[in-house]
Design an enzyme around this catalytic site. Structure first.
Site, short mmCIF file in Angstrom:
data_model
loop_
_atom_site.label_atom_id
_atom_site.label_comp_id
_atom_site.label_asym_id
_atom_site.label_seq_id
_atom_site.Cartn_x
_atom_site.Cartn_y
_atom_site.Cartn_z
N ASP A 1 -14.44 -5.51 -4.32
CA ASP A 1 -14.57 -5.48 -2.86
C ASP A 1 -15.97 -5.95 -2.51
OD1 ASP A 1 -12.05 -4.41 -2.77
OD2 ASP A 1 -12.70 -2.35 -2.41
N ASP B 1 0.87 -1.18 0.00
CA ASP B 1 0.00 0.00 0.00
C ASP B 1 0.91 1.22 0.00
OD1 ASP B 1 -2.08 -1.72 0.13
OD2 ASP B 1 -2.64 -1.30 2.20
#
Lengths: 260, 215
Positions: free
Chosen positions: A131, A12
């Site tokens: 997601d 990330d």
């Protein structure tokens, strides 16, 4: 002899820095995505995914530079996700040296974008990131829907139908994250992973919830995932990629080893 | 200075292959080009490609690069085909409802059968994506210093089936054995991506840059 299950560490990256606190003793700057990518490459990662979580559009150039630098010395597939909204964004990332891009909310906002992207650049570089969150109650048949904005915003779209649609539109791969499990260290949502993997012809990367090596193995054995993605178990050096591969090999999952 | 031309016909991402070639041979002039003279003057030629075969063949016809590739082949210089650049060398591909290809290597390009089932009944995914083992069919300078059954990175749904089995230089199982590398005279072509295949892939590129086109 056959195809190896891929193990994919995910970084990330916020404004050019790796977040979620990397703690390697043997690298000088644990926040430097180039150094971290180099380390994963040495450990035998099968691919590396960068998730750009930079909030502002202006600062996105930093991820481009990161990809450029990594691509000049790490010769395994590189995927970049986060903030990919236009054909131009994809071109920029591919020109920087990315092999694939992950498209998430832009696909939900405009599914045709996935079609355009696959026609322009080929399905092999289009990963649709999904997601999903369980919306059924206990005792009901399991059902999941697509959520955006980090799991906060419901869309009402059924996850399995969405995955199939994205493959019809040209997605070459699905990166599936369980929003119920992400960050929990309780393991993948195996029912979700299996339901999606069995519903589509393309490879599915399981993501969200890995806390130990058994979670990776069960994602493949029970979840039928074609690849497994994890961030924190590798970042915090709880386990190396090599250890993860050895564990999976012991569970009779085919993995790629290489001798340095 | 030795030179290599990477043929740019507007299909896909040439960045990775260029970077990998520069990495293994910093002293070689690596040129991404669609210019006929530059391609024919280069010591070696890389013919890459991703995407659909019809677009690839259309782009080659429109630019006249199909003729340039034939000319480069006849000149005897080493040529490396990668992925779609390998498939385009055959006579015909069944992709896009049937597409005529360059025909440098007699044979056809076919899709993996569907459903694709492993011996244990497990459904295999298409595209064939990831790291798979390559069996070297015979000694060739491009396999130099590469261990038998090394893994390379693949991503494809179609594969080559040459008429003449003696041109098969490498095979992979998914689950049936298919041809993943071809060798004919000064051409070597691979279905996998050496530029994304870590040390084994870089070794193959290095071998190509040292190859004189014979074997």
């Amino acid at each position: 002899m056959g195809l190896a299950t891929r193990i994919i560490p995910c970084l990330d990256v916020d404004d050019g820095r790796v977040v979620k606190g990397v703690q390697f003793v043997d690298i000088r700057d644990a926040g430097d995505p180039v150094e971290v990518a180099r380390r994963y490459d040495r450990e035998g990662a099968d691919e590396i995914t960068f998730l750009d979580i930079t909030a502002t559009h202006h600062d996105r150039d930093t991820i481009v530079h990161v990809v450029e630098e990594v691509a000049g010395e790490v010769f395994i597939p590189l995927t970049v996700g986060g903030g990919i909204r236009t054909v131009e964004d994809i071109r920029t990332m591919l020109n920087a040296g990315a092999d694939k891009v992950g498209i998430n909310s832009a696909a939900v906002a405009n599914p045709e974008f996935v079609k355009q992207a696959a026609e322009r650049f080929g399905s092999q570089c289009i990963v649709v990131a999904i997601d999903a969150k369980q919306v059924s109650n206990a005792g009901e048949p399991r059902r999941w829907e697509i959520f955006t904005h980090g799991g906060r915003k419901a869309t009402g779209i059924d996850a399995i139908a969405w995955a199939k649609k994205m493959v019809d539109y040209g997605a070459g791969e699905i990166l599936l994250t369980s929003m119920d499990r992400d960050g929990t260290k309780k393991g993948f949502d195996l029912h979700l992973t299996r339901a999606i993997s069995e519903a589509v012809i393309v490879p599915v990367i399981a993501s969200g919830g890995v806390g130990n090596l058994e979670h990776l193995a069960e994602g493949v054995i029970e979840g039928k995932a074609d690849a497994v993605l994890a961030a924190s178990i590798f970042h915090f050096a709880e386990y190396s990629i090599q250890q993860a591969k050895q564990y999976m090999a012991d569970r009779e999952i085919e993995v790629r080893f290489y001798d340095q | 200075m030795s030179s290599v031309a990477v043929i740019d016909y507007g299909m896909g991402n040439l960045h990775s292959i260029t970077k990998a070639l520069q990495h293994v041979a910093p002293n070689i002039d690596v040129r991404v080009t669609s210019n006929k003279n530059q391609i024919l003057q280069a010591d070696r030629v890389v013919f890459p490609g991703v995407g659909a075969i019809r677009d690839c063949m259309n782009a080659l016809h429109q630019s006249g690069l199909d003729e340039v590739i034939l000319e480069a082949f006849q000149s005897g210089k080493p040529i490396l085909g990668v992925c779609l650049g390998m498939q385009a060398l055959l006579t015909f591909s069944e992709e896009n409802n049937g597409t005529k290809c360059l025909g440098l290597i007699p044979g056809e390009v076919i899709h993996f059968p569907q459903p694709l089932l492993a011996e244990n009944g497990k459904k295999l995914k298409i595209p064939h994506m990831g790291w798979n083992q390559v069996e070297q069919s015979f000694n060739h300078p491009l396999w130099n210093k590469i261990a038998p059954k090394s893994r390379f990175y693949f991503v494809h749904s179609y594969f080559a089936r040459p008429d003449d089995e003696s041109v098969v230089a490498g095979t992979t199982d998914y689950p049936d054995t298919f041809c993943c590398a071809l060798a004919r005279e000064n051409i070597f072509a691979v279905q996998f991506h050496p530029e994304k295949s870590h040390v084994a892939g870089l070794q193959l590129l290095e071998n190509f840059l040292q190859w004189d086109g014979s074997f």
